[in-house]
Design an enzyme around this catalytic site. Structure first.
Site, mmCIF file in Angstrom:
data_model
loop_
_atom_site.group_PDB
_atom_site.id
_atom_site.type_symbol
_atom_site.label_atom_id
_atom_site.label_comp_id
_atom_site.label_asym_id
_atom_site.label_seq_id
_atom_site.Cartn_x
_atom_site.Cartn_y
_atom_site.Cartn_z
ATOM 1 N N HIS A 84 -5.622 0.317 5.466
ATOM 2 C CA HIS A 84 -6.549 -0.795 5.291
ATOM 3 C C HIS A 84 -7.905 -0.372 5.854
ATOM 4 C CE1 HIS A 84 -3.392 -4.038 4.774
ATOM 5 N NE2 HIS A 84 -2.667 -3.148 5.419
ATOM 6 N N GLY B 268 4.137 -5.428 10.513
ATOM 7 C CA GLY B 268 3.527 -6.163 9.401
ATOM 8 C C GLY B 268 3.447 -5.406 8.100
ATOM 9 N N GLN B 269 4.186 -4.301 7.962
ATOM 10 C CA GLN B 269 4.148 -3.575 6.692
ATOM 11 C C GLN B 269 4.920 -4.353 5.634
ATOM 12 O OE1 GLN B 269 5.839 0.405 6.662
ATOM 13 N NE2 GLN B 269 4.920 0.869 4.673
ATOM 14 N N SER B 270 4.235 -4.676 4.532
ATOM 15 C CA SER B 270 4.897 -5.418 3.455
ATOM 16 C C SER B 270 5.052 -4.578 2.196
ATOM 17 C CB SER B 270 4.118 -6.700 3.134
ATOM 18 O OG SER B 270 2.811 -6.397 2.707
ATOM 19 N N HIS C 183 -0.458 3.230 3.114
ATOM 20 C CA HIS C 183 -1.795 2.733 2.795
ATOM 21 C C HIS C 183 -2.576 2.531 4.075
ATOM 22 C CE1 HIS C 183 1.007 -0.675 3.048
ATOM 23 N NE2 HIS C 183 0.021 -1.384 3.565
ATOM 24 N N ASP D 46 -8.232 -5.121 -1.499
ATOM 25 C CA ASP D 46 -7.025 -5.888 -1.180
ATOM 26 C C ASP D 46 -7.081 -7.246 -1.887
ATOM 27 O OD1 ASP D 46 -4.836 -5.669 1.429
ATOM 28 O OD2 ASP D 46 -5.088 -7.621 0.455
ATOM 29 N N ILE D 47 -5.938 -7.658 -2.438
ATOM 30 C CA ILE D 47 -5.866 -8.915 -3.188
ATOM 31 C C ILE D 47 -5.991 -10.129 -2.263
ATOM 32 C CG2 ILE D 47 -3.351 -9.283 -3.081
ATOM 33 C CD1 ILE D 47 -3.454 -9.725 -6.145
ATOM 34 N N ASN E 131 -0.013 -0.184 8.914
ATOM 35 C CA ASN E 131 1.164 -0.826 9.504
ATOM 36 C C ASN E 131 2.413 -0.037 9.131
ATOM 37 O OD1 ASN E 131 -0.404 -3.022 10.509
ATOM 38 N ND2 ASN E 131 -0.413 -3.924 8.465
HETATM 39 P P1 AMP Z 1 0.736 -4.250 4.556
HETATM 40 O O1 AMP Z 1 1.128 -5.707 4.748
HETATM 41 O O2 AMP Z 1 0.129 -3.598 5.732
HETATM 42 O O3 AMP Z 1 1.907 -3.478 3.979
HETATM 43 O O4 AMP Z 1 -0.400 -4.264 3.467
HETATM 44 C C1 AMP Z 1 -0.149 -4.502 2.111
HETATM 45 C C2 AMP Z 1 -1.413 -5.084 1.562
HETATM 46 O O5 AMP Z 1 -1.331 -5.003 0.145
HETATM 47 C C3 AMP Z 1 -1.643 -6.550 1.905
HETATM 48 O O6 AMP Z 1 -2.884 -6.660 2.613
HETATM 49 C C4 AMP Z 1 -1.692 -7.241 0.549
HETATM 50 O O7 AMP Z 1 -2.639 -8.281 0.486
HETATM 51 C C5 AMP Z 1 -2.034 -6.085 -0.377
HETATM 52 N N1 AMP Z 1 -1.617 -6.251 -1.756
HETATM 53 C C6 AMP Z 1 -0.412 -6.652 -2.199
HETATM 54 N N2 AMP Z 1 -0.384 -6.648 -3.547
HETATM 55 C C7 AMP Z 1 -1.611 -6.232 -3.954
HETATM 56 C C8 AMP Z 1 -2.221 -6.037 -5.225
HETATM 57 N N3 AMP Z 1 -1.557 -6.238 -6.380
HETATM 58 N N4 AMP Z 1 -3.511 -5.616 -5.280
HETATM 59 C C9 AMP Z 1 -4.188 -5.404 -4.132
HETATM 60 N N5 AMP Z 1 -3.668 -5.566 -2.900
HETATM 61 C C10 AMP Z 1 -2.396 -5.979 -2.810
#
Ligand code: AMP
Ligand code: ZN
Length: 112
Positions: free
Chosen positions: A100, A91-93, A98, A30-31, A85
Site C-alpha cells: 500500500h 489485516g491481510q485480505s 502488495h 485501491d478500490i 500486511n
Molecule cells: P490488504 O487488506 O492489506 O490485503 O489489502 C488489500 C487491499 O486491496 C484493500 O485495501 C482493498 O481495498 C484492495 N482491493 C480489493 N479489491 C480491489 C480491487 N478490485 N481493486 C483495487 N483494490 C482492491
C-alpha cells in the site's frame, strides 16, 4: 494463480485504475482508499505475501521499491507511507503480495 484477485487484475480480467505497469510489477488505485492518495503495487508473478520473499524473488521487491520512489516523485508526493500486511491478524485480505502507498493526510504512529 487462477483464483487470485490480484492475478486477475494483472491479467486484465478484472478492471483497475492503473497507476504504473512494467514487465515485473503493476500499480493501481485501491478500490477503498484510506488516504487522499492510496495505491497498491504488486508483483505480476504471484507471491502470497512478504513472508514468502526469499533469495529467488527478492529482486522483484527491490524493483517495486524503486518503482514506488519513481511513481511518488512523478505524482509529486513528498511524504507517504508504505504498508504490507502479512496474515489475518495484521489485516491481510488479499493473499497476493502488495504494498500500500498512502499519502495526503496526517498519519498516526503506532499504526492501528
Ligand atoms: P490488504 O487488506 O492489506 O490485503 O489489502 C488489500 C487491499 O486491496 C484493500 O485495501 C482493498 O481495498 C484492495 N482491493 C480489493 N479489491 C480491489 C480491487 N478490485 N481493486 C483495487 N483494490 C482492491
Ligand atoms: Zn496472485
Amino acid at each position: 494463480m487462477s483464483d487470485c484477485l490480484f492475478c486477475k487484475i494483472v491479467a486484465g480480467e478484472i478492471p483497475s485504475n492503473k497507476v504504473y505497469e512494467d514487465e515485473v510489477c503493476f500499480a493501481f488505485y485501491d478500490i477503498d482508499p484510506q488516504a487522499p492518495t492510496h495505491f497498491l503495487v504488486i508483483p505480476k508473478a504471484h507471491i502470497g505475501s512478504a513472508a514468502e520473499v526469499d533469495a529467488d524473488n527478492s529482486t522483484v521487491v527491490a524493483h517495486i521499491f524503486e518503482v514506488i520512489a519513481k511513481v511518488c516523485k512523478e505524482l509529486g508526493l513528498e511524504s507517504y507511507r508504505i504498508v504490507s500486511n502479512i496474515g489475518e491478524q495484521a489485516g491481510q485480505s488479499v493473499h497476493h503480495l502488495h504494498f500500500h502507498v498512502l499519502s495526503g493526510r496526517d498519519m498516526t504512529w503506532p499504526p492501528g
